[in-house]
Design a protein around this motif. Structure first.
Motif, short mmCIF file in Angstrom:
data_model
loop_
_atom_site.label_atom_id
_atom_site.label_comp_id
_atom_site.label_asym_id
_atom_site.label_seq_id
_atom_site.Cartn_x
_atom_site.Cartn_y
_atom_site.Cartn_z
N GLY A 101 0.82 -1.22 0.00
CA GLY A 101 0.00 0.00 0.00
C GLY A 101 0.85 1.25 0.00
O GLY A 101 0.53 2.23 -0.69
N VAL A 102 1.95 1.24 0.76
CA VAL A 102 2.87 2.37 0.78
C VAL A 102 3.50 2.54 -0.61
O VAL A 102 3.66 3.67 -1.10
N MET A 103 3.85 1.42 -1.25
CA MET A 103 4.42 1.50 -2.60
C MET A 103 3.41 2.13 -3.58
O MET A 103 3.78 2.93 -4.43
N GLU A 104 2.14 1.77 -3.44
CA GLU A 104 1.11 2.38 -4.28
C GLU A 104 1.01 3.88 -4.01
O GLU A 104 0.85 4.69 -4.92
N ALA A 133 -4.93 -0.26 4.75
CA ALA A 133 -5.94 -0.38 5.81
C ALA A 133 -6.21 -1.85 6.12
O ALA A 133 -6.33 -2.23 7.30
N GLU A 134 -6.30 -2.67 5.09
CA GLU A 134 -6.54 -4.10 5.29
C GLU A 134 -5.38 -4.74 6.05
O GLU A 134 -5.57 -5.52 6.98
N GLY A 135 -4.17 -4.41 5.65
CA GLY A 135 -3.00 -4.97 6.32
C GLY A 135 -2.87 -4.52 7.75
O GLY A 135 -2.49 -5.32 8.63
N LEU A 136 -3.22 -3.26 8.02
CA LEU A 136 -3.14 -2.75 9.39
C LEU A 136 -4.15 -3.42 10.31
O LEU A 136 -3.86 -3.68 11.49
N GLU A 137 -5.33 -3.71 9.80
CA GLU A 137 -6.33 -4.41 10.62
C GLU A 137 -5.88 -5.83 10.93
O GLU A 137 -6.15 -6.36 12.02
N GLU A 138 -5.18 -6.46 10.00
CA GLU A 138 -4.63 -7.79 10.27
C GLU A 138 -3.57 -7.71 11.36
O GLU A 138 -3.51 -8.57 12.25
N LEU A 139 -2.74 -6.68 11.31
CA LEU A 139 -1.73 -6.49 12.36
C LEU A 139 -2.39 -6.22 13.71
O LEU A 139 -1.92 -6.70 14.74
N ARG A 140 -3.48 -5.47 13.70
CA ARG A 140 -4.18 -5.17 14.95
C ARG A 140 -4.72 -6.47 15.57
O ARG A 140 -4.67 -6.67 16.78
N GLU A 141 -5.25 -7.35 14.72
CA GLU A 141 -5.78 -8.62 15.23
C GLU A 141 -4.67 -9.49 15.81
O GLU A 141 -4.84 -10.12 16.85
N ILE A 142 -3.51 -9.53 15.14
CA ILE A 142 -2.37 -10.29 15.66
C ILE A 142 -1.94 -9.74 17.01
O ILE A 142 -1.68 -10.50 17.96
N ALA A 143 -1.88 -8.40 17.12
CA ALA A 143 -1.48 -7.77 18.39
C ALA A 143 -2.45 -8.12 19.51
O ALA A 143 -2.05 -8.39 20.65
N PHE A 160 -1.57 6.35 6.46
CA PHE A 160 -1.76 5.57 5.23
C PHE A 160 -3.13 4.88 5.15
O PHE A 160 -3.35 4.07 4.25
N GLY A 161 -4.02 5.17 6.09
CA GLY A 161 -5.30 4.48 6.15
C GLY A 161 -6.20 4.73 4.95
O GLY A 161 -7.14 3.96 4.72
N ASP A 162 -5.92 5.78 4.18
CA ASP A 162 -6.74 6.05 2.99
C ASP A 162 -6.50 5.02 1.90
O ASP A 162 -7.34 4.85 1.01
N ASN A 163 -5.36 4.36 1.95
CA ASN A 163 -5.07 3.32 0.97
C ASN A 163 -5.74 2.01 1.42
O ASN A 163 -5.51 1.54 2.53
N GLN A 164 -6.57 1.43 0.56
CA GLN A 164 -7.36 0.26 0.94
C GLN A 164 -6.47 -0.92 1.34
O GLN A 164 -6.76 -1.63 2.31
N LEU A 165 -5.41 -1.16 0.58
CA LEU A 165 -4.52 -2.28 0.88
C LEU A 165 -3.81 -2.07 2.22
O LEU A 165 -3.69 -3.00 3.02
#
Length: 529
Positions: free
Chosen positions: A181-184, A291-301, A284-289
């Motif tokens: 997402g950052v690359m995008e 945001a999806e990755g960050l929510e996965e990290l939140r669940e792992i945490a 970077f939450g405006d980028n959909q990819l």
């Protein structure tokens, strides 16, 4: 008589570059280390599986680390059918092939572990070998990030079982979706930008080594090191560079903390996975990819915290990249944080000793349906060096069974059966825990007594068993304590005249009836248990 000039020259014994021999101490310590890892993985419900050293080259495909061309970096050859075969580069691609080939017979999700050597056809260097051992654990068939959390917890538990204290390691976690997402966001999405994207990821991966300013140079025109060698950069503009640096700075580097403290307790308190994720989401939450990755990290945490694995053990860190192209989601590395002194006298950290991530597309290359998977790999050789640095009891040679050497003073055929009987009794003897008492070595050389004693010393034997003609006639054997004997030999002249010294000499070498051989050896070994 002159030498035969036509005789062929002797072969020169030489080791191939990038390969190493291992002596008995290293092999034994590695075996103990692998046994602990197996036990740890087994507790998590993982079953063993073994794949061959050789795979079809196309099974490895393009999934090789940091290479621009498929199959570069592997040892390859053709078989009689002109099929290209390669020595395995890692243990993950062979697992993907194994699961695809046995898919219907395996329970899903499929938890497995593997240990074995992998091979890299790369330029060898200090600490960089062409053959080394890995130990992997993977969960195939589970698409939930709870599997990634399990792997991270397993990594943490395994470090502690191996003797790495809490606070001396951290499991760092990121998500390739966030990175993509950052690359995008900086205009490097899509296949056309794959080369520059890889250069950016390599620059991020150098954060611990070069710091933010070094990464800034690598993201721009390039960086010249102390020797004058120049590394070409990614060629990003100033705005894109600032965006990437804001991404990696969302989490302070382990070992410094937000306050600059190196105290482990302070550092652990300074980390907060939720705050890190919130900072990344704000940027970077405006980028959909993303945001999806960050929510996965939140669940792992959340899963890690619920199981008691605080941020000092499992840490969200946006600088974690991982070089392999097949990662599709969460990625993680196990980093050792304690300082060591290298050969140049510099204080450094060991860094990463294990890593992995989610690779949802790898098994699916062989199947009509997608097959999610996640796992990690321990670099056994590197971790072994770390365990020696922390003086882990697992790699302590004292944990080996003590060795007893039975000498052969009379090598006539009529006397050898008696010596064989001695060594057999010692091999069958057990300690108070019904475990083997010792290892026993029957000397099979042709040397005399003094040379046999040197042999026993070189083998690291605790004691030697001696029976010559006089002992045979008396029905006895002599037991020589080699450790105590060496101590007494090194004593000064004044000490050697003391009553205590003479008493210890009697303990260092004594006779027992043949029937009491095992008990006599047991007395010696008890001094060093």
């Amino acid at each position: 008589m002159s030498a035969d000039k036509s005789a062929p020259a002797k072969l020169k014994a030489r080791q191939p570059r990038g390969f190493v021999d291992r002596g008995p101490a290293d092999v034994a310590a590695s075996e103990r280390m692998l046994a602990v890892i197996r036990e740890s993985f087994s507790l998590y419900g993982f079953d063993p599986v073994e794949t061959p050293f050789v795979e079809y080259t196309d099974a490895l495909g393009k999934f090789l680390p940091d290479q621009d061309r498929p199959n570069e970096g592997v040892f390859s050859f053709q078989d009689d059918d002109e099929q290209w075969l390669s020595l395995r580069y890692d243990l993950t691609a062979p697992l993907a092939r194994y699961v695809a080939e046995n898919y219907d017979a395996l329970p899903k999700p499929y938890r497995s572990y593997r240990a074995g050597y992998v091979f890299r056809n790369e330029k060898p260097g200090p600490g960089r070998f062409r053959q080394f051992m890995q130990f992997d654990a993977d969960i195939v068939g589970s698409g939930t990030v709870a599997g990634d959390a399990e792997i991270c917890m397993l990594a943490a538990d395994t470090m502690e079982k191996l003797g790495i204290k809490r606070g001396d390691y951290v499991v760092k976690v990121n998500n390739r979706k966030v990175l993509d997402g950052v690359m995008e966001a900086i205009g490097l999405g899509g296949d056309a930008n794959a080369g520059r994207r890889l250069t950016v990821l390599r620059a991020i991966d150098k954060l611990d080594k070069f710091g933010p300013e070094g990464v800034r140079l690598l993201l721009g025109e390039g960086r010249k090191d102390e020797s004058g060698d120049f590394t070409k950069g990614a060629g990003l503009d100033a705005k894109a560079i600032d965006l990437v640096l804001s991404y990696v700075s969302a989490q302070p580097s382990i070992g410094t903390g937000v306050s600059g403290s190196s105290d482990k307790a302070t550092v652990a308190r300074s980390f907060n996975n939720e705050i890190t994720i919130d900072q990344l989401k704000a940027a970077f939450g405006d980028n959909q990819l993303c945001a999806e990755g960050l929510e996965e990290l939140r669940e792992i945490a959340k899963l890690a915290a619920a199981a008691g694995y605080e941020a000092g053990r499992i840490l969200i860190d946006p600088s974690i990249v991982r070089g392999l192209e097949y990662y599709t989601g969460p990625v993680y590395e196990v980093e050792l944080t304690f300082p060591v002194t290298n050969e140049d006298g510099q204080v450094v950290r060991f860094g990463s000793v294990a890593g992995g991530g989610r690779y949802d597309g790898l098994v699916g290359r062989f199947r009509p349906e997608p097959v999610p998977a996640t796992g990690f790999s321990i670099g056994v050789s590197r971790l072994y060096s770390a365990l020696k640095a922390v003086k882990s009891p697992i790699v302590d040679q004292k944990n080996e069974l003590p060795l007893v050497v039975v000498t052969t003073m009379d090598r006539d055929a009529q006397f050898m059966p008696e010596y064989q009987k001695f060594v057999s009794e010692l091999r069958q003897a057990q300690d108070e825990h019904d475990k083997p008492l010792c290892r026993a070595d029957l000397y099979l050389g042709s040397s005399g007594f003094n040379a046999q004693m040197k042999y026993a010393d070189r083998r690291g034997a605790v004691c030697a068993i001696i029976q010559g003609s006089s002992e045979r006639e008396a029905g006895t054997v002599v037991i020589k304590d080699l450790i105590l004997g060496a101590e007494l030999a090194a004593a000064g002249r004044d000490v050697k005249d003391s009553a205590e010294h003479k008493e210890r000499q009697a303990q260092a070498q004594f006779s027992v009836p043949v029937a009491e051989l095992v008990e006599g050896v047991r007395r010696v070994l008890a001094r060093y248990s």
